[in-house]
Design an enzyme around this catalytic site. Sequence first.
Site, mmCIF file in Angstrom:
data_model
loop_
_atom_site.group_PDB
_atom_site.id
_atom_site.type_symbol
_atom_site.label_atom_id
_atom_site.label_comp_id
_atom_site.label_asym_id
_atom_site.label_seq_id
_atom_site.Cartn_x
_atom_site.Cartn_y
_atom_site.Cartn_z
ATOM 1 N N GLN A 39 -3.094 -11.786 -4.691
ATOM 2 C CA GLN A 39 -3.552 -10.739 -5.602
ATOM 3 C C GLN A 39 -3.704 -11.307 -7.004
ATOM 4 O OE1 GLN A 39 -1.362 -7.332 -7.387
ATOM 5 N NE2 GLN A 39 -2.752 -6.067 -6.180
ATOM 6 N N CYS A 56 -2.035 -1.786 -11.450
ATOM 7 C CA CYS A 56 -0.752 -2.016 -12.113
ATOM 8 C C CYS A 56 -0.755 -1.403 -13.516
ATOM 9 C CB CYS A 56 -0.465 -3.508 -12.186
ATOM 10 S SG CYS A 56 1.115 -3.885 -12.974
ATOM 11 N N ARG A 92 8.325 -0.278 -1.681
ATOM 12 C CA ARG A 92 9.772 -0.365 -1.864
ATOM 13 C C ARG A 92 10.561 -0.186 -0.575
ATOM 14 N NH1 ARG A 92 10.075 3.824 -6.535
ATOM 15 N NH2 ARG A 92 8.035 4.335 -5.660
#
Length: 336
Positions: free
Chosen positions: A73, A103, A238
């Site tokens: 990425q 982001c 997560r």
Amino acid sequence: MGKSFEKSDLWRSSRLSVAPMMDWTDRHCRYFHRLLSKETLLFTEMVTAPALVRGGALHLLDYSPEEHPVVLQLGGSEPGELAEAARLGAEVGYDEINLNCGCPSDRVQSGAFGAVLMKTPDLVADCVNAMREAVEVEVTVKCRIGVDDQEPQEVLPVFLEKIRAAGCQRVTIHARKAWLQGLSPKENRDIPPLDYDLVHRMKAEFPDLHISINGGIASLEAAKEHLEGGLDGVMIGRAAYHQPADILSAADPVIFGSGEPRDPVTIVHEMLPYIERQLSGGARLHQITRHMLGLFAGRPGARAWRRILSEGANRTGASTDLLLQALEPVAGSSAA
């Protein structure tokens, strides 16, 4: 470096992927995750194009061949620089190059890349086009549904249309807005409401795009619901990091219909030769074991596993013996 993956293989692998997460999905984490799942698509942390092209930080591209299929990425907003960074990534063998348009961190905004790119879809299209011309591997995009005061149902279709016209065929959509003013990066992962329905509508509107959904998905059952609902892929962040056994050890049979669930105790033993190689090359034990703390989450002995590794892995001379020591309470409870 290692097996190369064809486009059809990557489209299959992206039925489930582990999200790129800064400070988490480094090469040690990815090697560990790959032992848990042979099929799941893995991503690097975001690497900025300026760091590679201007800074010459090519060590950021290091990975183990066992990690395939693995995606690099990139963060950036200058088409020529992104093209050069993509070329560097493809040269060392990454299977795919992904452009970060999601982001929300402060340093991302100051560099005019990440989620702020949702405001400039034409620039994103130029970046995608330049990257595609520079490499033979597939170029994909990860984005949000919008930023700040944008209306997602208005801006997201325009964004997808622009990148599709530039040749992007696969996109991962984090089903939350990013608030670039007023929320921290951590808050941006939780506070903006999820809009899964909008992502599903985008798949209906763009049936030729391969669309993966990201954001708040914490189980393989939830992932299956999105896949059965018509989406092409699911990205988990997560939950895959903190409960890797729950998500990744069963991913191959549950999501891909292949193999058997992996036993976490076996995974620890399979990590030992890798850890010994890394230690002999100068790595510190905690750099690797920090990614393994959640391996036995919710199971007997998990607390002792975490405590022994957390307290001991930072010590000078810490070795793989510590993992075997930490494993004793877990293995003992399993045998009971």
